[in-house]
Structures are given as C-alpha cells and as structure tokens.
Design a protein around this motif. Structure first.
Motif, PDB file in Angstrom:
ATOM      1  N   GLN A 144      -8.138  -8.495  -1.635  1.00  0.00           N
ATOM      2  CA  GLN A 144      -6.926  -8.750  -2.387  1.00  0.00           C
ATOM      3  C   GLN A 144      -5.691  -7.657  -2.043  1.00  0.00           C
ATOM      4  N   SER A 145      -6.043  -6.879  -1.161  1.00  0.00           N
ATOM      5  CA  SER A 145      -5.047  -6.092  -0.626  1.00  0.00           C
ATOM      6  C   SER A 145      -5.240  -5.654   0.897  1.00  0.00           C
ATOM      7  N   ASN A 146      -5.361  -4.381   1.291  1.00  0.00           N
ATOM      8  CA  ASN A 146      -5.585  -4.063   2.729  1.00  0.00           C
ATOM      9  C   ASN A 146      -6.878  -3.508   3.094  1.00  0.00           C
ATOM     10  N   GLY A 147      -7.862  -3.649   2.168  1.00  0.00           N
ATOM     11  CA  GLY A 147      -9.221  -3.034   2.463  1.00  0.00           C
ATOM     12  C   GLY A 147     -10.153  -4.137   2.285  1.00  0.00           C
ATOM     13  N   ALA A 185       2.452  -1.142  -3.678  1.00  0.00           N
ATOM     14  CA  ALA A 185       3.109  -2.235  -2.635  1.00  0.00           C
ATOM     15  C   ALA A 185       2.094  -3.274  -2.084  1.00  0.00           C
ATOM     16  N   ASN A 186       1.097  -2.897  -1.726  1.00  0.00           N
ATOM     17  CA  ASN A 186       0.066  -4.009  -1.471  1.00  0.00           C
ATOM     18  C   ASN A 186      -0.375  -4.811  -2.848  1.00  0.00           C
ATOM     19  N   HIS A 199       2.204  -7.046   5.771  1.00  0.00           N
ATOM     20  CA  HIS A 199       1.244  -6.997   6.751  1.00  0.00           C
ATOM     21  C   HIS A 199       0.077  -6.387   6.865  1.00  0.00           C
ATOM     22  N   ALA A 200       0.093  -5.460   6.157  1.00  0.00           N
ATOM     23  CA  ALA A 200      -1.456  -4.748   6.084  1.00  0.00           C
ATOM     24  C   ALA A 200      -2.438  -5.804   5.473  1.00  0.00           C
ATOM     25  N   ASN A 201      -2.041  -6.330   4.374  1.00  0.00           N
ATOM     26  CA  ASN A 201      -2.958  -7.197   3.509  1.00  0.00           C
ATOM     27  C   ASN A 201      -3.058  -8.406   4.442  1.00  0.00           C
ATOM     28  N   GLU A 202      -2.262  -8.783   5.370  1.00  0.00           N
ATOM     29  CA  GLU A 202      -2.455 -10.156   6.036  1.00  0.00           C
ATOM     30  C   GLU A 202      -3.610  -9.722   7.286  1.00  0.00           C
ATOM     31  N   MET A 203      -3.488  -8.546   7.720  1.00  0.00           N
ATOM     32  CA  MET A 203      -4.553  -8.070   8.655  1.00  0.00           C
ATOM     33  C   MET A 203      -5.819  -8.067   8.038  1.00  0.00           C
ATOM     34  N   MET A 205     -10.241  -0.376   6.373  1.00  0.00           N
ATOM     35  CA  MET A 205      -8.764  -0.185   5.861  1.00  0.00           C
ATOM     36  C   MET A 205      -7.848  -0.838   7.071  1.00  0.00           C
ATOM     37  N   CYS A 206      -6.967  -1.554   6.570  1.00  0.00           N
ATOM     38  CA  CYS A 206      -5.661  -1.896   7.516  1.00  0.00           C
ATOM     39  C   CYS A 206      -4.389  -1.418   7.033  1.00  0.00           C
TER      40      CYS A 206
END
Length: 366
Positions: free
Chosen positions: A306-309, A197-198, A281-285, A341-342
């Motif tokens: 490019q993702s949530n990390g 999903a990310n 949202h996780a990616n944006e954070m 990680m977000c």
C-alpha cells in the motif's frame, strides 16, 4: 583561511572521480536515494547572500503559510534535522515526565531509534503487538489503563505511523476512530508521518484529510525519505496542545542555525505537487515489484503493498543469492521475510533487474 587554487582543483578532481558508483541501485531503504533535482535547486536558490538565522528568515515564514494551506490555518511547523529528532521532540512536548506512549511493537520509535525516546526524551513506551503494524481502539486498550496508579507510567499519548513500518496504510476512518477513542480517555494522538506522502498517494486524498480533519494532534512530517537532502518538520495541528515547542526544539538539539536550507527544501517539496509526484512514483514501482513476484513459486507476500515497501518470504538461501546483486534488509530472518523499498528515483529498469535476480534465485537457490 582561504582555500588555495590547488586545493580547489583537488576537490574538483576528487568529486569528478566520484567516491561512489552512480549506477549502483539498492532496495534496502528509500534513504539510499539521492536528493531530488528540484530540492537541490531550492538549496542553491537559498544560498545567495546573508539571511537571518535560527528560523527568523523569509523561507521559514513562507513555509508556515504553505503548511497551513495543506493542513489548515491552525497548523504550525517546526523544521528539524531528522525523523528520530522529530518523533522524540513531538512526544516529549506532549507528555509530562511521568507520561507514557502506546505504540505498535513494530513502530519506528520502538524498534529503530536506538532507545532515543527513552534515553533522550525520558519517555516510557508501551508497545502493542499487531499483525499489520496498525493499532486499533481494542489494541490500544491493552495498555490504556492504570490512570491514577502511581506505580504505573501514565498512558497519555498514542503514536501511530502512516504508512506503517510494514507498508500498510490507515484509512481516514480508522484514524478518526482512534482519535475519538484516545481523546475520550484524555489522551493525545501523535502521527509519525515519515512516509505520509506515500499514504496520500495510496489514499488519493489531500494531506489534511487523514491528519487534521480526523483528529491528529501532532504530526512528524517526513521529507528525507521523499527526496530531501535532510530535514523533517514537527507540525502542531492542535495549537492548544503546544507547550512551548520553540524551547524544547533547542533543548533537544533540533534547532538549525541555518534553517533557511531546511525550510527551502520543505517549500520545494510542498509546492507544485513534488511531494505527491515523488511518492506516487515510489508507490507505483513497489506495486510493479509486488505484482512481479506474486506469481513466483516459493515466494509469498506477507503484507498488502500500500506504499513504497514490499514484504515477502523467499525460499531458503534465495535471499542471499539476490543480495549478491542488490542490497536489502531481512525483516524476519527466522521465516525468511525480506523488505524491499522503492524510492522517488527507482526506475522500471531497476524493478525488472531485481525481479530477474529473484527469479534466478528461486529457480536455482543453491
């Protein structure tokens, strides 16, 4: 045996006192986050009355239709308990006993599954070093050889991770080139989609655009890292390669008796865009965190966010000081690289608090 009134009161008292601090925030893993409220509501809704067990239920049937709407009419979903189980099951189903899997050296199946592919699946892994966690046809060819040699495990599957363990994201074109390359060699392509999903949020594309449509054969679809209590799914995108998943899932101890609770969560995730909202949202954070540390003296990003990390190198002793306030993992301790990680519930306040801790640690590392 029924629970006594006093016992019920004791449980309520214990839970109301809480066994953990609900204000604590961490950046070690997106698994640290709780379940999304919409997921909890789905579990509660599925908890009424009696429902047929072992996947012969209306929730699992409805999940099939929903998965097909996202991945194509040929897709078949097999709900399972966890990501390692999904990966081992998918790879074992793709391979004969003498088969091997080519993967990036940083792949989760190689570094973080405690030998489960080898010990439980009986699978030989052929890891390939990569600078960014991504395989290419040229890198695959470093291990794609030896067919017909009885002394060598036969490389018959390539496994890629989307997004990778380094937070990087394959483009649809990159995946298609890999798929065409391995299919031409008679191999199959597996995708570990724990953070699929990310990837969709980063690419701005529907799920099938970089899975079904570009030649992925089998997908491990992640839910736990994106707001589920527990649960993932193995999704067969190419039905001609399914060798009997229903039997293998049971043999691998991944068949849930009360499957309605896994399926109900996946239904909630894939309905009304919850999967995309949470991942976006996780990616944006992560993006805000990455931007916030990019200008700090002595701090350098090691991978594109490019993702949530977020992956970065900190000055000596700085990581230990930041860890006094936030838990996170060292990625490469020798060079001072860390991973933050977000998650779906990371807030701007959380990000700002971490940035403040990093700034203080960098300005006064001792």
């Amino acid at each position: 045996m029924s629970v006594s009134v006093d016992s019920k009161a004791g449980i309520r008292q214990l839970l109301s006192a809480r066994l953990h601090d609900p204000t604590y925030r961490g950046f070690a893993s997106d698994n640290y986050a709780g379940a999304h409220p919409e997921i909890i509501e789905a579990v509660q809704a599925a908890n009424e009355g009696h429902v047929t067990a072992y996947g012969e239920d209306v929730y699992t049937a409805a999940l099939q239709e929903l998965v097909q709407s996202h991945f194509g009419t040929a897709a078949t979903a097999y709900p399972v308990f966890n990501g390692t189980g999904a990966n081992v099951l998918a790879l074992q189903a793709l391979l004969p006993r003498w088969g091997a899997v080519i993967c990036a050296a940083t792949a989760h199946i190689n570094t973080d599954e405690n030998g489960a592919p080898e010990r439980i699946g009986g699978i030989k892994l052929l890891p390939v070093p990569t600078p960014d966690g991504k395989l290419t046809p040229a890198l695959i060819d470093a291990e794609a050889w030896g067919w017909g040699d009885e002394h060598r495990a036969q490389p018959l599957v390539v496994s890629i991770t989307q997004t990778t363990e380094l937070g990087t994201c394959y483009t649809p074109g990159e995946i298609q080139r890999i798929a065409e390359h391995v299919h031409a060699k008679g191999m199959k392509l597996h995708m570990d989609g724990a953070r699929l999903a990310n990837a969709a949020a980063h690419l701005g594309l529907p799920l099938r655009a970089f899975t079904t449509d570009v030649g992925v054969d089998v997908l491990s679809f992640g839910g736990t890292k994106n707001g589920l209590l527990f649960g993932e799914a193995v999704i067969w995108l190419n039905p001609q390669s399914d060798p009997g998943m229903s039997y293998l899932r049971k043999m691998n101890m991944q068949l849930a008796s009360k499957m309605r609770f896994v399926s109900a969560q996946l239904i909630a995730l894939l309905t009304d865009g919850l999967w995309l909202r949470s991942a976006s949202h996780a990616n944006e954070m992560a993006k805000r965190l990455s931007e916030g540390i990019s200008d700090l003296d002595g701090v350098s990003l090691t991978q594109a966010t490019q993702s949530n990390g977020v992956f970065a190198v900190l000055p000596p002793q700085a990581a230990a000081k930041v860890r006094e306030s936030f838990r996170f993992y060292d990625w490469d301790q020798a060079r001072g690289e860390v991973r933050w990680m977000c998650s779906w519930d990371t807030t701007e306040t959380d990000v700002q608090a971490l940035l403040a801790a990093v700034r203080e640690a960098v300005d006064s590392p001792t």
